[in-house]
Scaffold this active site. Structure first.
Site, mmCIF file in Angstrom:
data_model
loop_
_atom_site.group_PDB
_atom_site.id
_atom_site.type_symbol
_atom_site.label_atom_id
_atom_site.label_comp_id
_atom_site.label_asym_id
_atom_site.label_seq_id
_atom_site.Cartn_x
_atom_site.Cartn_y
_atom_site.Cartn_z
ATOM 1 N N ASN A 13 0.960 -1.142 0.002
ATOM 2 C CA ASN A 13 0.053 -0.074 -0.184
ATOM 3 C C ASN A 13 1.032 1.321 -0.080
ATOM 4 O O ASN A 13 1.256 1.589 0.896
ATOM 5 C CB ASN A 13 -0.796 -0.166 1.240
ATOM 6 C CG ASN A 13 -2.022 0.962 1.249
ATOM 7 O OD1 ASN A 13 -2.689 1.016 2.075
ATOM 8 N ND2 ASN A 13 -2.341 1.698 0.264
ATOM 9 N N ASN A 68 -6.124 10.612 -0.195
ATOM 10 C CA ASN A 68 -6.258 9.522 -1.239
ATOM 11 C C ASN A 68 -5.812 9.911 -2.589
ATOM 12 O O ASN A 68 -5.735 11.133 -2.667
ATOM 13 C CB ASN A 68 -7.423 9.093 -1.120
ATOM 14 C CG ASN A 68 -7.845 8.308 0.159
ATOM 15 O OD1 ASN A 68 -6.954 7.597 0.703
ATOM 16 N ND2 ASN A 68 -9.076 8.516 0.671
ATOM 17 N N CYS A 77 -5.007 5.764 8.450
ATOM 18 C CA CYS A 77 -4.390 4.980 7.607
ATOM 19 C C CYS A 77 -3.515 4.054 8.302
ATOM 20 O O CYS A 77 -2.651 4.661 8.451
ATOM 21 C CB CYS A 77 -3.670 5.643 6.260
ATOM 22 S SG CYS A 77 -3.021 4.436 5.229
ATOM 23 N N GLY A 78 -3.571 2.857 8.509
ATOM 24 C CA GLY A 78 -2.780 2.011 9.195
ATOM 25 C C GLY A 78 -1.344 1.611 8.647
ATOM 26 O O GLY A 78 -0.384 1.853 9.209
ATOM 27 N N ASN A 79 -1.515 1.505 7.031
ATOM 28 C CA ASN A 79 -0.399 1.296 6.336
ATOM 29 C C ASN A 79 0.680 2.589 6.377
ATOM 30 O O ASN A 79 1.809 2.354 6.381
ATOM 31 C CB ASN A 79 -0.507 0.744 5.289
ATOM 32 C CG ASN A 79 -1.091 -0.746 5.279
ATOM 33 O OD1 ASN A 79 -0.683 -1.766 6.298
ATOM 34 N ND2 ASN A 79 -1.686 -0.913 4.253
ATOM 35 N N ASN A 201 -15.269 1.149 3.012
ATOM 36 C CA ASN A 201 -14.341 0.414 2.719
ATOM 37 C C ASN A 201 -14.689 -1.029 2.775
ATOM 38 O O ASN A 201 -15.313 -1.410 3.706
ATOM 39 C CB ASN A 201 -12.989 0.261 3.620
ATOM 40 C CG ASN A 201 -12.314 1.747 3.544
ATOM 41 O OD1 ASN A 201 -11.654 2.048 2.435
ATOM 42 N ND2 ASN A 201 -12.563 2.473 4.709
ATOM 43 N N GLU A 219 -10.845 -0.353 -1.116
ATOM 44 C CA GLU A 219 -10.719 1.106 -0.207
ATOM 45 C C GLU A 219 -11.430 2.266 -0.899
ATOM 46 O O GLU A 219 -11.162 2.491 -1.999
ATOM 47 C CB GLU A 219 -9.014 1.172 -0.020
ATOM 48 C CG GLU A 219 -8.731 2.335 0.942
ATOM 49 C CD GLU A 219 -7.394 2.477 1.045
ATOM 50 O OE1 GLU A 219 -7.150 3.195 2.002
ATOM 51 O OE2 GLU A 219 -6.672 1.390 0.880
ATOM 52 N N CYS A 228 -4.870 -2.793 3.192
ATOM 53 C CA CYS A 228 -5.310 -1.554 3.801
ATOM 54 C C CYS A 228 -5.157 -1.917 5.267
ATOM 55 O O CYS A 228 -5.835 -2.925 5.741
ATOM 56 C CB CYS A 228 -6.925 -1.397 3.343
ATOM 57 S SG CYS A 228 -7.682 -0.290 4.435
ATOM 58 N N GLY A 229 -4.181 -1.160 6.000
ATOM 59 C CA GLY A 229 -4.000 -1.167 7.451
ATOM 60 C C GLY A 229 -5.204 -1.265 8.375
ATOM 61 O O GLY A 229 -5.237 -2.194 8.999
ATOM 62 N N THR A 230 -6.214 -0.508 8.252
ATOM 63 C CA THR A 230 -7.147 -0.226 9.187
ATOM 64 C C THR A 230 -8.219 -1.427 8.560
ATOM 65 O O THR A 230 -8.936 -2.026 9.410
ATOM 66 C CB THR A 230 -8.140 0.846 8.888
ATOM 67 O OG1 THR A 230 -8.213 1.513 7.558
ATOM 68 C CG2 THR A 230 -7.211 2.134 9.561
#
Length: 326
Positions: A13, A68, A77-79, A201, A219, A228-230
């Site tokens: 990502n 985005n 955004c986790g990643n 998402n 996403e 997608c991290g989350t």
């Protein structure tokens, strides 16, 4: 204007990192959105899923804003947070830090390598809400936990939650995963519709074995992504709720971009998730941007050497998925 940026990725990502702490950049809100649509264009010399603006914070060690590729802003955004965590920690000489995001100040820390020589960071994913009004999802009920939505599918069940990004999670079998129905549902709920006015998402989750899952995510604002991290964090939580995995234990989450780990924590029915994975730098570039004409050129680009090591992790993950029939 000339912009110094780093391109990096978490589980494939990918993002462009723009440092507003040490550089004297001053962007309007419209300029941030324009930069995202311009620089993240996959047909350009850069291309990415989004831009991470790294900023000063008066309440944390740094602040992250995420735009985005379509110019919309994501609340989390986790990643991307893993990349920001690395950047801030290395810049300030820290092993752990707190990063301000739109909805919460989140703890981040450097961790032992998830794979040999792959730089790894752990980030906190919270707050978690199952209230449909927090996504929002327009149904005549307070929450949705492993239930059908007749407008979307007569076969699949869904769980809806915000972490704080809105997610719609369905645990599926291999046939459903490969059927193409995810694309149909995702496009429906991310175009004008009565259920999700702000989009959502959408993740399909395949349980592989105890402690291992595969997550495929459409996403919001981006489309299908490597990871997608989350979404991987939310999916891990949903599998724990359905007793496929256990809280306080590592869940290996496989995705099209590689593998991460998640640990779900529960405190009196309040949840948070640790997301652990790579924070890989690909290259540093200097870019000359003209926002009026919506053009840019890359004046220089210096490659990092980290990607070749990450590709070994990615190859191992893909081998694992092939053996699992995916």
């Amino acid at each position: 204007m000339q912009i110094d940026l780093i391109k990096g990725h978490g589980s494939g990502n990918d993002f462009l990192l723009i440092d507003e702490i040490t550089n004297a950049y001053s962007f309007s809100e419209g300029e941030r959105a324009k930069l995202a649509t311009l620089l993240c264009d996959r047909d350009s010399d850069l291309g990415a899923d989004g831009i991470l603006f790294i900023m000063n914070s008066d309440q944390a060690d740094g602040k992250m804003r995420v735009f985005n590729s379509d110019g919309s802003e994501a609340s989390m955004c986790g990643n991307g947070l893993r990349l920001v965590a690395r950047y801030v920690c290395e810049m300030k000489g820290l092993n752990e830090a707190t990063i301000e995001t739109m909805k919460a100040n989140l703890k981040v820390s450097e961790q032992k390598d998830i794979y040999p020589d792959v730089i790894t960071y752990q980030v906190e994913i919270s707050p978690v809400s199952f209230l449909l009004e927090d996504l929002p999802l327009k149904l005549n009920q307070a929450n949705l936990l492993n239930e059908k939505i007749s407008e979307l599918s007569q076969e699949l069940t869904f769980t809806a939650l915000a972490v704080p990004n809105p997610h719609l999670i369905s645990i599926v079998n291999t046939e459903q995963l490969q059927s193409g129905v995810q694309k149909v549902i995702s496009e429906k709920v991310n175009n004008p519709n009565q259920l999700f006015p702000d989009g959502v998402n959408v993740s399909f989750v395949k349980n592989l074995a105890e402690g291992s899952i595969y997550v495929n995510t459409f996403e919001r604002g981006v489309g299908f992504t490597n990871a997608c991290g989350t979404a991987m964090s939310a999916s891990s939580l949903v599998t724990c709720l359905q007793e496929l995995n256990n809280v306080e234990e590592i869940v290996n989450v496989y995705n099209n971009g590689g593998r991460v780990q998640c640990v779900v924590h529960e405190d009196d029915e309040n949840y948070s998730i640790d997301l652990i994975g790579n924070a890989t730098y690909m290259y540093q570039a200097y870019v000359d941007v003209d926002l009026e004409s919506e053009t840019f050129s890359v004046s220089s680009k210096e490659e990092f050497t980290e990607q070749s090591t990450y590709e070994k992790l990615q190859a191992d993950a893909q081998d694992f998925l092939k053996k699992a029939g995916l």
